[in-house]
Design an enzyme around this catalytic site. Structure first.
Site, mmCIF file in Angstrom:
data_model
loop_
_atom_site.group_PDB
_atom_site.id
_atom_site.type_symbol
_atom_site.label_atom_id
_atom_site.label_comp_id
_atom_site.label_asym_id
_atom_site.label_seq_id
_atom_site.Cartn_x
_atom_site.Cartn_y
_atom_site.Cartn_z
ATOM 1 N N GLU A 26 -57.157 -25.931 -42.701
ATOM 2 C CA GLU A 26 -58.244 -24.982 -42.953
ATOM 3 C C GLU A 26 -59.594 -25.670 -42.887
ATOM 4 O OE1 GLU A 26 -60.017 -24.991 -46.137
ATOM 5 O OE2 GLU A 26 -58.528 -25.455 -47.676
ATOM 6 N N LYS A 87 -68.132 -18.422 -45.632
ATOM 7 C CA LYS A 87 -66.741 -18.614 -46.039
ATOM 8 C C LYS A 87 -65.975 -17.350 -45.685
ATOM 9 C CE LYS A 87 -64.133 -19.503 -50.321
ATOM 10 N NZ LYS A 87 -64.294 -19.689 -51.785
ATOM 11 N N ALA A 142 -57.184 -13.441 -52.277
ATOM 12 C CA ALA A 142 -56.459 -12.876 -51.137
ATOM 13 C C ALA A 142 -55.426 -13.845 -50.586
ATOM 14 C CB ALA A 142 -57.443 -12.488 -50.033
ATOM 15 N N LYS A 160 -55.582 -24.334 -57.750
ATOM 16 C CA LYS A 160 -56.709 -25.042 -58.342
ATOM 17 C C LYS A 160 -56.694 -24.896 -59.856
ATOM 18 C CE LYS A 160 -59.550 -24.623 -54.188
ATOM 19 N NZ LYS A 160 -58.653 -23.810 -53.367
#
Length: 309
Positions: A26, A87, A142, A160
């Protein structure tokens, strides 16, 4: 593979045609996850780790309205230094493409693009999840719903630490997403090796995980797989220290009214400041560790697919 939507670089396209191992990567970790130039150094280093373990890296991003699968070094450098990059979650891709914008792709967007490209495995740092206080805010990443509907295997160091991990695991269960801890019974907590919560399953070799990927697809499950890979012990942070640092950053975000897409980048940056750079060092180590495991799984998966053909 909907190649008309995607712009694959030559190396990635050739590897996919030939059935060789490819690992998707990513780009929000480059655009929003780390400061410059640590973001560029990390992106280059992760690509090197993937190659050293026998796979081809495919960093995914939106560049000037085009979905790129596999960035060259010049494109990586431009993305790392850019100030006007947004983003992008999976829901944002079409609008950004129409507007000709550039974006770092989140886990959900990268999963979606990897699936379109025919890439079965993706390495990241940590996935999004259920935010603390979600019972009032409904703030759920999401990433979790994408895992519930897109058949990409995601290798991460857990979710996280800024998130509600117990609720995140419950939500993944609802989405029918298997959670496999690598060489551990515990679900890791990003900066630390254990969250105190148990993972659904434990597998101890890349080959076992590759076999699980094939079987999961053959069963027709229709979901992704979350592979939780604990941060190496030498790089892990003290749980009490990082928990206190995270609590201070979360409290500051609440006081300043920071939420939605801005929340995670703010928290990661503030945690790095409060930890005097220790969290960034741990983040880089765990991303590289995940890339290594993902590459080894991808190689085993490609070998199994060739044997089955």
């Amino acid at each position: 593979m909907k190649t008309s939507l995607l712009h694959l670089n030559d190396e990635v396209a050739a590897a996919l045609r030939e059935g060789r191992a490819v690992v998707a990567l990513e780009s929000t970790i480059i655009t929003h996850g780390m400061p410059y130039p640590a973001n560029l150094e990390t992106a280059r280093g992760v690509g090197t780790v993937v190659r050293e373990n026998g796979a081809v890296p495919a960093t995914i991003a939106v560049v000037a309205g085009k979905i790129k699968v596999g960035l060259d070094d010049h494109e990586l450098e431009q993305l790392a230094a850019a100030k006007d990059v947004v983003k992008a979650s999976g829901r944002d891709l079409a609008a950004i493409m129409v507007g000709g914008g550039s974006a770092g792709t989140t886990v959900s967007a990268t999963m979606r693009i990897a699936a379109l490209a025919g890439i079965g495995i993706f390495a990241t740092g940590g996935v999004g999840g259920v935010h603390r206080g979600a019972e009032a805010t409904f703030d759920i990443s999401a990433d979790l719903t994408e895992l519930g509907q897109t058949g990409t295997t995601v290798v991460c160091a857990g979710v996280k630490s800024i998130l509600d991990m117990a609720k995140t695991l419950e939500y993944l269960e609802t989405q029918r997403v298997p959670v496999i801890a690598y060489q551990s019974d515990d679900f890791p907590a990003f900066y630390t090796r254990s969250s105190g919560l148990k993972a659904d399953h434990r597998l101890d070799t890349p080959e076992e995980i590759a076999r699980a990927m094939l079987l999961h697809e053959q069963i027709g499950s229709g979901t992704g797989i979350l592979v939780a890979n604990p941060i190496p012990e030498v790089d892990a942070l003290d749980p009490a220290f990082i928990d206190g640092t995270i609590a201070a950053a979360v409290a500051e975000a609440e006081q300043r009214g920071i939420g939605r897409k801005e929340l995670t980048p703010f928290l990661l940056a503030r945690i790095n400041e409060l930890s005097q750079g220790r969290s960034l060092k741990a983040n880089i180590a765990l991303v590289r560790n995940n890339a290594e495991l993902a590459a080894r799984i991808a190689v085993a998966h490609a070998r199994l697919k060739r044997m089955a053909a």
